[in-house]
Design a protein around this motif. Structure first.
Motif, short mmCIF file in Angstrom:
data_model
loop_
_atom_site.label_atom_id
_atom_site.label_comp_id
_atom_site.label_asym_id
_atom_site.label_seq_id
_atom_site.Cartn_x
_atom_site.Cartn_y
_atom_site.Cartn_z
N ILE A 11 10.25 40.71 -23.27
CA ILE A 11 9.21 41.52 -22.56
C ILE A 11 7.63 40.72 -22.80
N TYR A 12 7.51 40.38 -24.12
CA TYR A 12 6.22 39.72 -24.38
C TYR A 12 6.46 38.49 -23.71
N PHE A 13 7.21 37.69 -23.61
CA PHE A 13 7.05 36.14 -23.27
C PHE A 13 6.97 36.61 -21.52
N LYS A 14 7.63 37.37 -20.77
CA LYS A 14 7.28 37.50 -19.32
C LYS A 14 5.90 38.09 -19.07
N LEU A 15 5.27 38.75 -20.11
CA LEU A 15 3.91 39.26 -19.72
C LEU A 15 2.81 38.16 -20.05
N LEU A 17 2.29 36.14 -23.14
CA LEU A 17 1.62 35.81 -24.43
C LEU A 17 2.16 34.48 -24.88
N GLN A 18 1.37 33.82 -25.87
CA GLN A 18 1.73 32.67 -26.25
C GLN A 18 2.62 32.89 -27.35
N TYR A 19 3.20 31.87 -27.84
CA TYR A 19 4.37 31.93 -29.14
C TYR A 19 3.51 32.58 -30.32
N PHE A 49 11.98 29.87 -20.39
CA PHE A 49 11.38 28.52 -20.55
C PHE A 49 9.94 28.60 -20.07
N ARG A 50 8.95 27.79 -20.65
CA ARG A 50 7.63 27.85 -20.06
C ARG A 50 7.63 26.89 -18.70
N LEU A 289 -6.15 43.80 -20.28
CA LEU A 289 -6.12 43.21 -21.58
C LEU A 289 -5.46 41.86 -21.47
N LEU A 290 -4.36 41.76 -20.68
CA LEU A 290 -3.64 40.55 -20.46
C LEU A 290 -4.53 39.41 -19.83
N LYS A 291 -5.63 39.84 -18.99
CA LYS A 291 -6.39 38.89 -18.51
C LYS A 291 -7.17 38.32 -19.20
#
Length: 293
Positions: A11-15, A17-19, A49-50, A289-291
């Protein structure tokens, strides 16, 4: 690490967020301690994957076309890219920009023309100062919005749509519910000079009464709404990314004589749209916030 933790990582990856941010969130919020190297192994095991596994460009075009039929027509390419990620579409930001230039060239030019340069804002830290105000652009249709934002982190403290924003008891209730749920109040709270903010002012000064006596610095600031920079910035964002669509829709209904702003019309508008506005506002808080982070 169990399956639920892997789902959180996805979920956090698809949002977006960096590692390092994913590792920090897992550690401080979910009490899962892992290294970035372990995190990358988990992502590879789930084929995340990025720079690989991009979604079909045709699916992205269909999604963006659908968004442009509603409030998506107000979004720039960065915001549209965030919405693509939120809906499971893994696509390059540049591709989103090209698609928008092709599908909505007029909107792209309009957003370029309204570019603003704002002064820098400074706050000492989280919960040092909260900014709150009411948004009355939908008030003629019976819907009033009141919100509060943290000056440092841009976290939305509360955002509520209701039938009124002029009752001090209602606004004071928003404040006390937030204080109770968060376990504390800010060092300073900033509002305008309206009478509806009287209960918030009194609650804040009571909760900070000991510090007020020691430092002789008022914990409640008031002034013109136009100078309340953080919350005014949020209202601009809210209108640009969501409310402009509803304002235009309601205005069109009024111009066509389908509603006249009477008691029955206002209650029907509340019945149909109040819940939708509340839910969509919550989603915008996360994307806001994600922006910035």
């Amino acid at each position: 690490m169990d399956v639920d933790a892997h789902e959180l990582i996805e979920i956090y990856f698809k949002l977006g967020l960096q590692y390092k941010d994913i590792v920090s969130v897992l550690a401080f919020r979910h009490r899962y301690i892992i290294t970035e190297r372990h995190l990358k192994c988990i992502l590879r095991s789930r084929s995340l994957f990025r720079r690989k596994g991009y979604s079909n460009i045709e699916d992205a075009i269909v999604f963006i076309q659908y968004q442009l039929q509603t409030i998506g027509q107000l979004h720039g390419y960065r915001w549209m890219h965030t919405k693509c990620k939120e809906n499971g579409l893994h696509i390059r930001k540049e591709h989103v920009r090209f698609i928008l230039c092709s599908l909505d060239p007029g909107g792209v030019e309009c957003r370029k023309a309204r570019r603003l340069h704002r002064r820098n804002y400074f706050a000492k830290g989280p919960n040092y100062i909260w900014h709150f105000d009411s948004y009355d652009k939908l008030k003629p249709y019976g819907i009033c919005i009141n919100g509060c934002i943290d000056g440092f982190s841009r976290k939305i403290i509360w955002l509520n749509a209701y039938t009124t924003s002029s009752d001090p008891k209602v606004i004071g209730g928003y404040y006390m519910e937030t204080v109770e749920s968060s376990g504390g109040c800010p060092r300073i709270i900033r509002g305008d000079c309206g009478t509806e903010n009287g209960h918030v002012r009194d609650f804040q000064r009571f909760l900070r009464r000991n510090i007020l006596q020691e430092s002789n610095i008022d914990c409640y600031l008031q002034g013109a709404s136009t100078a309340n920079q953080r919350i005014e910035s949020w209202w601009g964002f809210l209108r640009k990314e969501s409310m402009e669509f509803l304002i235009s829709l309601f205005g069109d209904l009024k111009d066509r004589g389908l509603i006249d702003g009477g008691f029955l019309d206002k209650n029907l508008m509340r019945f149909c749209f109040l819940g939708i506005i509340q839910v969509s506002g919550g989603g915008l808080c996360l994307l806001f916030l994600l922006k910035y982070f």
